[in-house]
Design a protein around this motif. Structure first.
Motif, PDB file in Angstrom:
ATOM      1  N   ASP A 322      35.156  37.132  44.655  1.00  0.00           N
ATOM      2  CA  ASP A 322      34.615  36.020  43.872  1.00  0.00           C
ATOM      3  C   ASP A 322      35.283  34.718  44.315  1.00  0.00           C
ATOM      4  OD1 ASP A 322      33.071  35.139  41.344  1.00  0.00           O
ATOM      5  OD2 ASP A 322      35.088  34.306  41.054  1.00  0.00           O
ATOM      6  N   PRO A 323      34.526  33.647  44.504  1.00  0.00           N
ATOM      7  CA  PRO A 323      35.123  32.414  45.031  1.00  0.00           C
ATOM      8  C   PRO A 323      36.106  31.732  44.097  1.00  0.00           C
ATOM      9  CG  PRO A 323      32.814  32.069  44.444  1.00  0.00           C
ATOM     10  CD  PRO A 323      33.055  33.542  44.359  1.00  0.00           C
ATOM     11  N   ALA A 324      35.996  31.988  42.794  1.00  0.00           N
ATOM     12  CA  ALA A 324      36.867  31.301  41.843  1.00  0.00           C
ATOM     13  C   ALA A 324      38.020  32.168  41.347  1.00  0.00           C
ATOM     14  CB  ALA A 324      36.050  30.817  40.641  1.00  0.00           C
ATOM     15  N   ASN A 325      37.877  33.493  41.441  1.00  0.00           N
ATOM     16  CA  ASN A 325      38.914  34.403  40.934  1.00  0.00           C
ATOM     17  C   ASN A 325      39.444  35.222  42.101  1.00  0.00           C
ATOM     18  OD1 ASN A 325      38.647  34.272  37.743  1.00  0.00           O
ATOM     19  ND2 ASN A 325      36.581  34.224  38.607  1.00  0.00           N
ATOM     20  N   ARG A 326      40.620  34.821  42.603  1.00  0.00           N
ATOM     21  CA  ARG A 326      41.170  35.431  43.807  1.00  0.00           C
ATOM     22  C   ARG A 326      42.629  35.816  43.576  1.00  0.00           C
ATOM     23  NH1 ARG A 326      38.291  33.033  49.177  1.00  0.00           N
ATOM     24  NH2 ARG A 326      36.170  33.324  48.425  1.00  0.00           N
ATOM     25  N   PRO A 327      42.853  36.948  42.940  1.00  0.00           N
ATOM     26  CA  PRO A 327      44.227  37.333  42.607  1.00  0.00           C
ATOM     27  C   PRO A 327      45.038  37.717  43.834  1.00  0.00           C
ATOM     28  CG  PRO A 327      42.672  39.066  42.004  1.00  0.00           C
ATOM     29  CD  PRO A 327      41.858  37.883  42.396  1.00  0.00           C
ATOM     30  N   LEU A 328      46.334  37.450  43.755  1.00  0.00           N
ATOM     31  CA  LEU A 328      47.288  37.771  44.818  1.00  0.00           C
ATOM     32  C   LEU A 328      48.272  38.826  44.334  1.00  0.00           C
ATOM     33  CD1 LEU A 328      48.183  34.205  46.162  1.00  0.00           C
ATOM     34  CD2 LEU A 328      46.966  35.991  47.421  1.00  0.00           C
ATOM     35  N   VAL A 329      48.859  39.555  45.266  1.00  0.00           N
ATOM     36  CA  VAL A 329      49.939  40.453  44.890  1.00  0.00           C
ATOM     37  C   VAL A 329      51.133  39.625  44.423  1.00  0.00           C
ATOM     38  CG1 VAL A 329      49.172  42.270  46.457  1.00  0.00           C
ATOM     39  CG2 VAL A 329      50.871  40.604  47.235  1.00  0.00           C
ATOM     40  N   ASN A 330      51.899  40.198  43.511  1.00  0.00           N
ATOM     41  CA  ASN A 330      53.056  39.565  42.865  1.00  0.00           C
ATOM     42  C   ASN A 330      52.661  38.419  41.935  1.00  0.00           C
ATOM     43  OD1 ASN A 330      54.987  41.293  43.963  1.00  0.00           O
ATOM     44  ND2 ASN A 330      55.190  40.048  45.818  1.00  0.00           N
ATOM     45  N   GLY A 331      51.367  38.309  41.636  1.00  0.00           N
ATOM     46  CA  GLY A 331      50.912  37.312  40.672  1.00  0.00           C
ATOM     47  C   GLY A 331      50.742  37.874  39.283  1.00  0.00           C
ATOM     48  N   GLY A 332      51.098  39.145  39.100  1.00  0.00           N
ATOM     49  CA  GLY A 332      50.960  39.785  37.801  1.00  0.00           C
ATOM     50  C   GLY A 332      49.777  40.738  37.764  1.00  0.00           C
ATOM     51  N   PRO A 333      49.732  41.598  36.749  1.00  0.00           N
ATOM     52  CA  PRO A 333      48.627  42.566  36.641  1.00  0.00           C
ATOM     53  C   PRO A 333      47.289  41.876  36.451  1.00  0.00           C
ATOM     54  CG  PRO A 333      49.976  42.574  34.656  1.00  0.00           C
ATOM     55  CD  PRO A 333      50.703  41.738  35.657  1.00  0.00           C
ATOM     56  N   LEU A 334      46.245  42.603  36.798  1.00  0.00           N
ATOM     57  CA  LEU A 334      44.884  42.101  36.676  1.00  0.00           C
ATOM     58  C   LEU A 334      44.315  42.414  35.302  1.00  0.00           C
ATOM     59  CD1 LEU A 334      43.417  43.392  40.065  1.00  0.00           C
ATOM     60  CD2 LEU A 334      44.513  41.190  39.606  1.00  0.00           C
ATOM     61  N   ASN A 370      32.585  39.755  43.213  1.00  0.00           N
ATOM     62  CA  ASN A 370      31.523  38.974  43.824  1.00  0.00           C
ATOM     63  C   ASN A 370      30.186  39.615  43.450  1.00  0.00           C
ATOM     64  OD1 ASN A 370      29.529  38.243  45.941  1.00  0.00           O
ATOM     65  ND2 ASN A 370      31.268  37.227  46.928  1.00  0.00           N
ATOM     66  N   ASN A 371      29.196  38.808  43.107  1.00  0.00           N
ATOM     67  CA  ASN A 371      27.901  39.354  42.666  1.00  0.00           C
ATOM     68  C   ASN A 371      27.212  40.205  43.732  1.00  0.00           C
ATOM     69  OD1 ASN A 371      27.922  38.286  40.071  1.00  0.00           O
ATOM     70  ND2 ASN A 371      27.053  36.337  40.741  1.00  0.00           N
ATOM     71  N   ARG A 372      27.549  39.979  44.983  1.00  0.00           N
ATOM     72  CA  ARG A 372      26.942  40.755  46.063  1.00  0.00           C
ATOM     73  C   ARG A 372      27.706  42.038  46.382  1.00  0.00           C
ATOM     74  NH1 ARG A 372      26.517  35.470  48.304  1.00  0.00           N
ATOM     75  NH2 ARG A 372      28.375  35.898  49.558  1.00  0.00           N
ATOM     76  N   VAL A 373      28.872  42.222  45.724  1.00  0.00           N
ATOM     77  CA  VAL A 373      29.724  43.385  45.998  1.00  0.00           C
ATOM     78  C   VAL A 373      30.037  44.073  44.670  1.00  0.00           C
ATOM     79  CG1 VAL A 373      31.828  44.210  47.131  1.00  0.00           C
ATOM     80  CG2 VAL A 373      30.741  42.091  47.914  1.00  0.00           C
ATOM     81  N   PRO A 374      29.185  44.971  44.216  1.00  0.00           N
ATOM     82  CA  PRO A 374      29.411  45.619  42.920  1.00  0.00           C
ATOM     83  C   PRO A 374      30.753  46.344  42.887  1.00  0.00           C
ATOM     84  CG  PRO A 374      27.213  46.088  43.751  1.00  0.00           C
ATOM     85  CD  PRO A 374      27.961  45.436  44.876  1.00  0.00           C
TER      86      PRO A 374
END
Length: 426
Positions: A322-334, A370-374
């Motif tokens: 998703d272009p707006a939600n891009r989590p990184l490792v060490n950024g905390g749980p999802l 991403n809407n194109r990647v279920p």
């Protein structure tokens, strides 16, 4: 201090993964840890006499443990951390020993949805359970004896333009050389368990990578290991529940439910679609004198934190996220969110998770596909549907999910355990 605590947690996670090459080992290893923490093992065949304290039950490759606080009543709710003990890979078939051109090979079937190419050219063990003719069950784990060798580039000049693996023809591992009549993979397994191979009447045996987990990267920020999906969540729940049991001051019954067969859809007696959790909740409530009205009130006052690994943004394939939600490792749980309820999180659950993270002093990140990647799914929607309690889907971010060797940040498993500890108490 925080970095030291995270590194200690990672070291212990690596140890748990090493002792858990199959779901059956994961449940047995969890049982040993719970025994050491003072929990009481219960047999499903026995009558139970429950009171305040910690208990656990193992069913095949699943384990459910809980802490009942002082003053629990028929309407006391449950705080359940749900996870799963199995991982994608290969499972040994019936008539498991084959021979081809002088090579001994093991007949295996694909289990779940592994990244097949990641299993090539790795040393593998076989692990799981053997059932003897007398009905006794024995855990088995071999030394590194297997390898699925890839075809040399000289014999497949186009391999780097696209690798195609036939699941039947190209995934059978080799384990020895010699006359076909002498090959017997079950004898090797029986020897590892110290049992007579002639007495083996049934088995559930899977492959697992032999390489141990390892911290790496500049600053030692990353951790690579097999089975992070989803032993990272099982381990975090175990650590949190054992710590909570030392001083259980919460108003709910704190519970860890680690199911088997999630990678296959959870439809088994030890999976999240099965009756295991529901039956245990009923027995606990019966011990508290609950009637129909009490049970409804208790479940209405309950919540499940479905903890299963998720995806960090991949720097080489950013367009898949998703272009707006891009989590990184060490950024905390999802906090995992999906409009089509592939994850069970709703606004109430999202708000609660934010509060738990704040209380734990832990950052968190939102994940949406991403809407194109279920996206895939978890035990969360299954538990919410079967039991009817509010469920929140969370998990640590990974790269290389379903690979034979996955990757996370060193901080995130520790963060998840800290949030779980708050969840059990608040």
């Amino acid at each position: 201090m925080a970095q030291a605590a995270a590194m200690a947690h990672i070291a212990d996670l690596a140890e748990y993964v090493a002792t858990s090459p199959s779901s059956y080992h994961a449940a047995a290893s969890a049982a040993k840890r719970l025994d050491a923490a003072g929990f009481t093992a219960l047999n499903e065949n026995d009558a139970w006499s429950l009171g305040p304290g910690g208990y656990y039950v193992v069913r095949d490759g699943a384990v459910i443990a809980w802490v009942q606080p002082q003053g629990a009543t028929a309407t006391t709710g449950f705080h359940i951390l749900g996870a799963h003990t199995d991982s994608p890979g290969f499972k040994l078939k019936p008539k498991p020993t084959t021979s081809s051109h002088g090579w001994w090979q093991a007949g295996v079937e694909v289990y779940g949805g592994p990244l097949l190419n990641s299993w090539l050219d790795r040393e593998l063990v076989l692990a799981g359970r053997l059932v003897l003719r007398d009905g006794s069950v024995h855990l088995a784990k071999t030394e590194p004896i297997l390898r699925i060798p890839q075809l040399a580039i000289h014999l497949d000049r186009q391999v780097n333009d696209g690798l195609t693996l036939d699941k039947q023809a190209h995934t059978h591992p080799i384990f020895g050389l010699g006359d076909a009549a002498e090959a017997d993979i079950l004898a090797v397994l029986a020897a590892s368990a110290g049992v007579d191979p002639a007495q083996v009447a049934g088995y559930d045996i899977l492959t697992a990578p032999a390489q141990p987990g390892e911290v790496f990267g500049v600053g030692k920020n990353f951790f690579a290991s097999s089975r992070l999906d989803n032993l990272s969540s099982v381990h975090a729940g175990l650590i949190a529940l054992a710590d909570y049991a030392r001083k259980p001051e919460g108003q709910h019954i704190a519970m860890l439910a680690a199911f088997d067969h999630e990678e296959l859809g959870s439809e088994s007696r030890s999976g999240a679609c099965g009756p295991f959790l529901e039956e245990l909740l009923q027995r606990i409530q019966a011990s508290l004198g609950a009637g129909v009205e009490d049970t409804a009130r208790a479940l209405a006052n309950s919540v499940c934190l479905s903890a299963d690994a998720g995806h960090a943004v991949h720097p080489n394939y950013a367009e898949r996220h998703d272009p707006a939600n891009r989590p990184l490792v060490n950024g905390g749980p999802l906090l995992k969110i999906n409009a089509n309820q592939r994850y069970a999180t709703d606004a109430v659950g999202a708000a609660a998770f934010a509060v738990w993270c704040e209380a734990a002093g832990v950052p968190y990140q939102e994940f949406v596909s991403n809407n194109r990647v279920p996206c895939g799914s978890t035990i969360g929607p299954l538990t919410a549907t079967r039991i009817g309690i509010r469920t929140v889907d969370v998990g640590i971010p990974l790269l290389s999910m379903h690979s034979a060797r996955e990757m996370c940040g060193v901080d995130d498993p520790w963060y998840l355990s800290k949030v779980a500890r708050v969840f059990f108490e608040q």
